[in-house]
Design an enzyme around this catalytic site. Structure first.
Site, PDB file in Angstrom:
ATOM      1  N   GLU A   1     -12.056   0.078 -12.747  1.00 26.71           N
ATOM      2  CA  GLU A   1     -10.718   0.482 -13.172  1.00 26.71           C
ATOM      3  C   GLU A   1     -10.167  -0.486 -14.224  1.00 26.71           C
ATOM      4  OE1 GLU A   1      -8.302   2.897 -10.254  1.00 26.71           O
ATOM      5  OE2 GLU A   1      -7.223   0.999 -10.246  1.00 26.71           O
TER       6      GLU A   1
ATOM      7  N   GLU B   1     -11.682   0.437 -17.367  1.00 22.65           N
ATOM      8  CA  GLU B   1     -11.060   1.685 -17.840  1.00 22.65           C
ATOM      9  C   GLU B   1      -9.704   1.388 -18.486  1.00 22.65           C
ATOM     10  OE1 GLU B   1     -10.346   4.436 -14.658  1.00 22.65           O
ATOM     11  OE2 GLU B   1     -10.017   6.138 -16.014  1.00 22.65           O
TER      12      GLU B   1
ATOM     13  N   CYS C   1      -6.848   5.748  -5.791  1.00 22.52           N
ATOM     14  CA  CYS C   1      -7.609   5.517  -4.553  1.00 22.52           C
ATOM     15  C   CYS C   1      -6.974   6.121  -3.310  1.00 22.52           C
ATOM     16  CB  CYS C   1      -7.903   4.034  -4.360  1.00 22.52           C
ATOM     17  SG  CYS C   1      -6.565   2.952  -4.771  1.00 22.52           S
TER      18      CYS C   1
ATOM     19  N   SER D   1      -6.720   7.493 -13.068  1.00 23.76           N
ATOM     20  CA  SER D   1      -8.003   6.817 -13.274  1.00 23.76           C
ATOM     21  C   SER D   1      -9.101   7.782 -12.828  1.00 23.76           C
ATOM     22  CB  SER D   1      -8.040   5.557 -12.421  1.00 23.76           C
ATOM     23  OG  SER D   1      -9.365   5.117 -12.283  1.00 23.76           O
TER      24      SER D   1
ATOM     25  N   LYS E   1      -7.952  10.473   4.260  1.00 21.50           N
ATOM     26  CA  LYS E   1      -9.335  10.109   3.925  1.00 21.50           C
ATOM     27  C   LYS E   1     -10.324  11.119   4.509  1.00 21.50           C
ATOM     28  CE  LYS E   1      -8.878   6.346   1.472  1.00 21.50           C
ATOM     29  NZ  LYS E   1      -9.363   6.277   0.093  1.00 21.50           N
TER      30      LYS E   1
ATOM     31  N   GLU F   1     -10.339  13.707   1.957  1.00 20.25           N
ATOM     32  CA  GLU F   1     -11.010  13.211   0.743  1.00 20.25           C
ATOM     33  C   GLU F   1     -12.531  13.291   0.893  1.00 20.25           C
ATOM     34  OE1 GLU F   1     -11.075   8.895  -0.035  1.00 20.25           O
ATOM     35  OE2 GLU F   1     -10.405   9.321  -2.058  1.00 20.25           O
TER      36      GLU F   1
ATOM     37  N   GLU G   1     -16.063  17.260  -4.878  1.00 24.94           N
ATOM     38  CA  GLU G   1     -16.559  16.292  -5.880  1.00 24.94           C
ATOM     39  C   GLU G   1     -17.336  15.158  -5.237  1.00 24.94           C
ATOM     40  OE1 GLU G   1     -13.428  16.737  -5.036  1.00 24.94           O
ATOM     41  OE2 GLU G   1     -12.114  17.096  -6.746  1.00 24.94           O
TER      42      GLU G   1
ATOM     43  N   CYS H   1      -1.504   1.268   2.535  1.00 21.02           N
ATOM     44  CA  CYS H   1      -2.385   1.676   3.648  1.00 21.02           C
ATOM     45  C   CYS H   1      -2.039   1.019   4.977  1.00 21.02           C
ATOM     46  CB  CYS H   1      -3.830   1.364   3.320  1.00 21.02           C
ATOM     47  SG  CYS H   1      -4.446   2.411   2.019  1.00 21.02           S
TER      48      CYS H   1
HETATM   49 FE1  HC1 Z   1      -6.723   2.107   1.684  1.00 17.80          FE
HETATM   50 FE2  HC1 Z   1      -8.427   1.944  -0.193  1.00 17.80          FE
HETATM   51  S1  HC1 Z   1      -6.793   0.414   0.172  1.00 17.80           S
HETATM   52  S2  HC1 Z   1      -6.927   3.660   0.011  1.00 17.80           S
HETATM   53  O1  HC1 Z   1      -5.009   2.006   1.151  1.00 17.80           O
HETATM   54  O2  HC1 Z   1      -8.230   1.936  -2.088  1.00 17.80           O
HETATM   55  O3  HC1 Z   1      -7.042   4.294   3.593  1.00 17.80           O
HETATM   56  O4  HC1 Z   1      -6.851   0.095   3.838  1.00 17.80           O
HETATM   57  O5  HC1 Z   1      -9.590   1.971   2.433  1.00 17.80           O
HETATM   58  O6  HC1 Z   1     -10.695   3.955  -0.351  1.00 17.80           O
HETATM   59  O7  HC1 Z   1     -10.397  -0.302  -0.267  1.00 17.80           O
HETATM   60  C1  HC1 Z   1      -6.840   3.427   2.946  1.00 17.80           C
HETATM   61  C2  HC1 Z   1      -6.718   0.857   3.104  1.00 17.80           C
HETATM   62  C3  HC1 Z   1      -8.683   2.005   1.720  1.00 17.80           C
HETATM   63  C4  HC1 Z   1      -9.898   3.153  -0.311  1.00 17.80           C
HETATM   64  C5  HC1 Z   1      -9.686   0.550  -0.266  1.00 17.80           C
END
Ligand code: HC1
Length: 567
Positions: A278, A281, A298, A318, A357, A360, A365, A501
């Protein structure tokens, strides 16, 4: 200041304070169910009733403001009887499934029933005819267990500004659901799970996938690896009675080994990797290739939100996948190659503070390894359940280390877990990459803390970088409107959940502001205790580039670690 009397004691309170708050100030506990400070103050459940001298009826203390000379009684026979009766009515159509309910022992309805000394249920109400909604990849909504407190509605509407759920129908038929009684998967729900965090019962819970993980662990043909998110190490201890913010990384690693995982790895490793990708980027976009501001990608609830509500701003995202997904893609390629394993036999489990998550991991993708990159996501709460089921005495465990190389990380990786952390980690690396100089002080405190939108101007030796951070989607909206109005930023971090998070929808319950602050403090002190605190100094990330990826934004990175989000 206003002076009133509660149970014979004089109390001073600010105008606008409620009777409930004034009572709490002097140590009088009035039971509540629907009340959630500054989020849901509706007086809906009526278990916080008190007697106010001169009033014709008992008053809901959570919505009754203090008044000069007011005389309140919180503990009369009438008050106790009315609270019990209201609770009995609420429970008259609540399924009596406490023994097998996912919130058993952590249910506010159960707790209030015990507190009020409810000994019998005299009424049998009409059971709700609505059936559980299993359509979401992240959450299960069970209207039979809903007590219509509206906490979920308030958090979705006022904090997240998503408004995916609202009261539908009328009277006995009232149900909290998406518009037109659609299923959650057909709504604008972003899967953040903030509703599940505030629900006092089990009317909204995470989709439990513990059994899928037990099955994988029991399958001798599978090589099961696990990754742990930054924000899990300072919260999972709460499930075993530790203070929020207690750092239990070593015990968590030991516990996962006891469960039978073949390798225990760390999402912090790919958080460091994300910074490399990132950061590169950002530099590329600052050089005129791509839209500015660059916005972090993220947090999957945030991704779904921008796809639904701000599709015109998608080019700003991103192209980096989240650390969770980068880990999955690397586990089934780089790690498979290194360990001499058939990638098809590798089963990747994530332990995440997040319900989104789960969604996700299932996005189309997310299969650049040739397989689904992450197989199952468990929330911190589900991990707690699994450990209890396995009879693991968590607090008595020794501290163990992650497996290598996907378990090596820096302090920059761990701070991803708190709002502002991704930004700070990126600045630690970006500054040094752009200026070629070592940072004198690596802590960027302007982007830390619980303010909804934080802004800072960072001087990269002559080049000023305007950055902003938002957490919680309501705050994100505010920032996105500024971008639409032409405010100039170069780099923006957006995290879906309040606090980042650490306040994710899969975290232990309760997750209130005090808890978030303690967890954030735990994250920052963990960073301070790490020998390496900048992502580009992570030796395992350096080896990964040397042995496998080539360079940031190179061909292989592009293929495995990046994607494009569309409407
Ligand atoms: Fe998160 Fe991440 S920080 S998004 O907040 O970018 O869930 O903890 O795992 O993928 O590393 C959550 C936390 C986590 C991702 C990272």
């Amino acid at each position: 200041q206003i002076t009133l009397t509660i149970d014979g004691q004089q109390v001073q309170a600010r105008a606008g304070t409620t009777v409930l708050e004034a009572a709490r100030k002097i140590g009088i506990r009035i039971p509540t169910l629907c009340y959630l400070k500054e989020v849901n103050e509706a007086g809906a459940c009526r278990v916080c009733l008190v007697e106010v001298q001169g009033a014709r009826t008992l008053q809901a203390s959570c919505v009754t403001p203090v008044a000069e000379g007011m005389v309140v009684k919180t503990n009369t026979p009438e008050v106790r009887q009315a609270r019990k009766l209201n609770l009995e009515l609420i429970m008259s159509n609540h399924p009596q499934e406490c023994l097998i309910c996912p919130r058993s022992t952590n249910c506010e309805l159960q707790a209030v029933a015990a507190e009020l000394g409810l000994k019998e249920l005299r009424f049998e109400g009409t059971n709700r005819h609505y059936q559980p909604d299993n359509s979401s990849p992240s959450l299960v909504r069970d209207p039979r267990k809903c007590i219509l407190c509206r906490r979920c509605v308030s958090v979705c509407e006022n904090i997240q500004k998503v408004t995916a759920i609202a009261p539908q129908e009328r009277g006995f038929d009232t149900v909290i659901a998406p518009a037109f009684l659609a299923s959650l998967s057909d709504s604008t729900c972003v899967n953040c799970g903030q509703c599940a965090l505030v629900c006092p019962t089990a009317a909204i819970v995470e989709k439990n996938q513990v059994q899928e993980v037990w099955s994988a662990l029991a399958d001798p043909a599978k090589h099961v690896v696990v990754q742990t998110a930054p924000a899990t190490r300072i919260s999972v201890g709460e499930i075993f009675g530790l203070e929020p913010g207690s750092l239990v990384t070593g015990k968590m690693v030991a516990a996962l080994r006891r469960l039978g995982f073949d390798k225990v790895f760390d999402t912090d490793f790919t958080a460091d990797l994300t910074i490399m990708e990132e950061g590169s980027e950002l530099i590329r976009r600052l050089n005129g290739k791509g839209a500015l501001p660059l916005i972090t990608s993220c947090s999957p609830g945030w991704i779904k939100f921008i796809e639904h509500h701000y599709p015109d701003l998608l080019p700003h995202l991103s192209t980096c996948k989240s650390p969770q997904q980068m880990f999955g893609a690397l586990a089934k390629t780089y790690y498979a190659e290194k360990a001499g394993l058939d990638p098809g036999s590798i089963f990747v489990v994530s332990i995440m503070p997040c319900t989104a998550k789960k969604y996700e991991a299932g996005r189309p993708e997310m299969n650049s390894s040739g397989y689904q990159d992450v197989d199952v996501v468990l929330t911190t709460r589900e991990l707690g359940k699994m450990l209890k089921e396995a009879g693991i005495d968590f607090t008595a465990l020794p501290e163990e280390n992650y497996d290598q190389p996907l378990g090596i990380s820096t302090g920059a990786g761990v701070i991803f877990g708190a709002t502002g952390g991704v930004m700070e980690a990126a600045l630690r690396t970006g500054y040094e990459l752009v200026t070629g100089e070592t940072l004198a002080s690596i802590e960027f405190k302007d982007v830390r803390g619980m303010e909804g939108v934080k802004e800072a101007a960072i001087d990269l030796k002559g080049t000023i970088l305007n950055v902003a951070v938002a957490h919680g989607l309501g705050n994100a909206r505010e920032l996105l409107e500024k971008i639409r109005n032409g405010d100039i930023y170069h780099f923006i971090e957006i995290m879906c959940c309040p606090g980042g998070c650490i306040g994710g929808g899969g975290q232990p319950i309760p997750t209130d502001q005090e808890t978030r602050l303690k967890r954030a403090a735990g994250i920052y002190s963990t960073d301070q205790s790490m020998p390496l605190r900048k992502s580009h100094e992570n030796p395992a990330v350096q080896s990964l580039y040397k042995e496998f990826l080539g360079e940031p934004l190179g061909h292989k990175s592009h293929q495995l670690l990046h994607t494009v989000y569309t409407e």
